[in-house]
Design a protein around this motif. Structure first.
Motif, PDB file in Angstrom:
ATOM      1  N   GLY A   1       1.274  -0.968   0.270  1.00 50.17           N
ATOM      2  CA  GLY A   1       0.027   0.536  -0.167  1.00 50.17           C
ATOM      3  C   GLY A   1       0.902   1.108  -0.039  1.00 50.17           C
ATOM      4  O   GLY A   1       1.709   1.496  -0.008  1.00 50.17           O
TER       5      GLY A   1
ATOM      6  N   GLY B   1       0.381   0.615  -3.366  1.00 57.76           N
ATOM      7  CA  GLY B   1      -0.356   0.439  -3.839  1.00 57.76           C
ATOM      8  C   GLY B   1      -1.514   0.941  -5.104  1.00 57.76           C
ATOM      9  O   GLY B   1      -3.058   1.481  -4.946  1.00 57.76           O
TER      10      GLY B   1
ATOM     11  N   GLY C   1      -2.257  -1.759   3.038  1.00 52.40           N
ATOM     12  CA  GLY C   1      -2.538   0.011   3.614  1.00 52.40           C
ATOM     13  C   GLY C   1      -3.165   0.460   1.849  1.00 52.40           C
ATOM     14  O   GLY C   1      -2.655   1.458   1.504  1.00 52.40           O
ATOM     15  N   LEU C   2      -4.313   0.634   1.956  1.00 51.20           N
ATOM     16  CA  LEU C   2      -4.914   1.150   0.666  1.00 51.20           C
ATOM     17  C   LEU C   2      -6.057   1.977   0.628  1.00 51.20           C
ATOM     18  O   LEU C   2      -6.428   2.108   0.384  1.00 51.20           O
ATOM     19  N   GLY C   3      -6.119   2.372   1.883  1.00 51.80           N
ATOM     20  CA  GLY C   3      -7.321   2.814   2.475  1.00 51.80           C
ATOM     21  C   GLY C   3      -8.551   2.394   2.087  1.00 51.80           C
ATOM     22  O   GLY C   3      -8.863   1.055   1.878  1.00 51.80           O
TER      23      GLY C   3
ATOM     24  N   GLY D   1      -4.612   1.339   6.834  1.00 53.88           N
ATOM     25  CA  GLY D   1      -4.849   3.002   6.159  1.00 53.88           C
ATOM     26  C   GLY D   1      -3.480   3.095   5.454  1.00 53.88           C
ATOM     27  O   GLY D   1      -2.627   3.130   5.034  1.00 53.88           O
ATOM     28  N   GLY D   2      -3.915   4.970   6.599  1.00 52.66           N
ATOM     29  CA  GLY D   2      -2.044   5.736   5.976  1.00 52.66           C
ATOM     30  C   GLY D   2      -1.240   5.298   6.773  1.00 52.66           C
ATOM     31  O   GLY D   2      -0.257   6.411   6.982  1.00 52.66           O
TER      32      GLY D   2
ATOM     33  N   ASP E   1       2.317   6.140   5.560  1.00 55.57           N
ATOM     34  CA  ASP E   1       2.644   7.324   5.756  1.00 55.57           C
ATOM     35  C   ASP E   1       2.931   7.622   7.339  1.00 55.57           C
ATOM     36  O   ASP E   1       4.067   8.651   6.873  1.00 55.57           O
TER      37      ASP E   1
ATOM     38  N   ARG F   1      -5.422  16.299  11.734  1.00 58.32           N
ATOM     39  CA  ARG F   1      -5.349  15.646  10.262  1.00 58.32           C
ATOM     40  C   ARG F   1      -6.489  16.655   9.823  1.00 58.32           C
ATOM     41  O   ARG F   1      -6.101  17.225   8.584  1.00 58.32           O
TER      42      ARG F   1
ATOM     43  N   ARG G   1      -9.471  16.775   3.459  1.00 56.23           N
ATOM     44  CA  ARG G   1     -10.210  16.067   4.216  1.00 56.23           C
ATOM     45  C   ARG G   1     -11.990  16.352   4.498  1.00 56.23           C
ATOM     46  O   ARG G   1     -12.791  15.349   5.323  1.00 56.23           O
TER      47      ARG G   1
HETATM   48  N1  UDP Z   1      -4.482   4.451  -1.699  1.00 51.74           N
HETATM   49  C1  UDP Z   1      -3.095   3.193  -1.821  1.00 51.74           C
HETATM   50  N2  UDP Z   1      -4.199   2.538  -2.556  1.00 51.74           N
HETATM   51  C2  UDP Z   1      -4.898   3.266  -3.692  1.00 51.74           C
HETATM   52  C3  UDP Z   1      -6.005   4.402  -2.855  1.00 51.74           C
HETATM   53  C4  UDP Z   1      -4.985   5.008  -1.412  1.00 51.74           C
HETATM   54  O1  UDP Z   1      -2.474   2.616  -1.207  1.00 51.74           O
HETATM   55  O2  UDP Z   1      -5.888   3.379  -4.509  1.00 51.74           O
HETATM   56  C5  UDP Z   1      -2.975   4.739   0.041  1.00 51.74           C
HETATM   57  C6  UDP Z   1      -2.637   6.245   0.212  1.00 51.74           C
HETATM   58  O3  UDP Z   1      -1.934   6.559  -0.010  1.00 51.74           O
HETATM   59  C7  UDP Z   1      -2.479   5.978   1.808  1.00 51.74           C
HETATM   60  C8  UDP Z   1      -3.330   5.414   1.990  1.00 51.74           C
HETATM   61  O4  UDP Z   1      -3.408   4.485   0.925  1.00 51.74           O
HETATM   62  O5  UDP Z   1      -1.032   5.762   1.729  1.00 51.74           O
HETATM   63  C9  UDP Z   1      -5.464   5.756   2.816  1.00 51.74           C
HETATM   64  O6  UDP Z   1      -4.486   6.271   3.810  1.00 51.74           O
HETATM   65  P1  UDP Z   1      -5.491   7.635   4.168  1.00 51.74           P
HETATM   66  O7  UDP Z   1      -5.399   8.417   5.157  1.00 51.74           O
HETATM   67  O8  UDP Z   1      -6.980   7.620   3.413  1.00 51.74           O
HETATM   68  O9  UDP Z   1      -6.588   6.430   5.093  1.00 51.74           O
HETATM   69  P2  UDP Z   1      -7.158   6.265   6.879  1.00 51.74           P
HETATM   70  O10 UDP Z   1      -5.262   5.916   7.393  1.00 51.74           O
HETATM   71  O11 UDP Z   1      -7.706   7.679   7.094  1.00 51.74           O
HETATM   72  O12 UDP Z   1      -7.704   5.336   6.871  1.00 51.74           O
END
Ligand code: UDP
Length: 254
Positions: free
Chosen positions: A112, A140, A165-167, A191-192, A195, A218, A225
């Motif tokens: 991801g 991802g 971590g694809l969201g 999730g993220g 990052d 955030r 957001r």
């Molecule tokens: N992401 C990904 N592929 C996608 C869309 C999102 O890998 O097609 C990643 C994006 O780079 C980020 C994570 O998914 O690292 C989503 O982060 P976000 O902050 O939206 O998620 P949360 O932590 O709020 O669930």
């Protein structure tokens, strides 16, 4: 952990009442086992989305463990008798599990984030937890029709713990479709977190986190957001009306 229900219902989603220690222990058991298990870090937006999306709802219901990722879910769960006092976030799980995986020699895979992010996160984790076996890492942003190929790549790597971590909901739905063919013991949607780990998206300072204001931090840093964060007032309203209905129903039956 103190007595209380093993799980509670939060607006139709099951939340397992575990703290970080118990979540880590259970996930390690899955990682050593031979029946692939899915773990969900349940957030407010996910609960709201699950009300509209039956496939997503079924995925959350079918997962092996749903831990509490956000303050909204924490507050609602506590109103339903859950004896949990803190969130179990993706970043914390990632770190705790990598520490244990290094000790037990359980290989991990990170999937991801934007190109380079998972590799950078893996490098940082390997440095922080000597002995950690990183079986692989991949970004991802692959097309949906490459999902099977990605799962096969993970299977070839021999990983036991897979962090995705694809969201949301993409990561949960991807795991529901592909977990079995990845050969891992456990797949966790984080999730993220990659990052956050590498400091690409800074986490809120400790004092803000202690006051449960990570969401506000955030929002201030990433104002785009705001639309997503509307899920929080929506969630609060849904909890309120559910409780009002239960209260009025209770009065009628008296
Ligand atoms: N992401 C990904 N592929 C996608 C869309 C999102 O890998 O097609 C990643 C994006 O780079 C980020 C994570 O998914 O690292 C989503 O982060 P976000 O902050 O939206 O998620 P949360 O932590 O709020 O669930």
């Amino acid at each position: 952990m103190s007595e209380g229900p093993a799980s509670v219902d939060v607006l139709g989603c099951r939340l397992d009442c575990v703290d970080i220690d118990e979540a880590t222990a259970r996930i390690l058991t899955f990682a050593r086992g031979d029946r692939p298990a899915q773990v969900v870090t349940l957030g407010t937006e996910m609960v709201v989305a699950a009300r509209r999306d039956s496939r997503f709802r079924a995925t959350l219901a079918g997962s092996a463990l749903n831990v509490c990722d956000t303050v909204g879910v924490l507050a609602a769960a506590r109103r339903r008798g859950a004896r949990i006092t803190a969130r179990v976030t993706g970043v914390e799980l990632l770190e705790r599990l990598c520490a244990s995986a290094a000790e037990e020699s359980l290989p991990i895979y990170l999937l991801g984030g934007a190109p380079g992010v998972a590799i950078e996160a893996a490098r940082l984790l390997a440095e922080r937890y000597p002995g950690l076996r990183v079986a692989g890492a991949g970004d991802g942003y692959f097309p949906a029709d490459r999902g099977t190929a990605v799962a096969e790549e993970i299977a070839r790597s021999g990983a036991r713990l897979l962090f995705v971590g694809l969201g949301s909901p993409r990561q949960e739905l991807w795991l529901a479709d592909h977990l079995a063919s990845t050969g891992v013991g456990v797949g966790i949607g984080v999730g993220g977190s990659f990052d956050a780990l590498i400091g690409r998206v800074p986490r809120a300072p400790k004092s803000w986190r202690r006051l449960n204001l990570e969401w506000l931090y955030r929002l201030l840093r990433e104002p785009r957001r705001w639309r997503r964060q509307l899920a929080l007032p929506h969630f609060v309203a849904l909890v309120f009306f559910e409780e009002l209905r239960a209260f009025l129903g209770g009065r009628k039956n008296r």
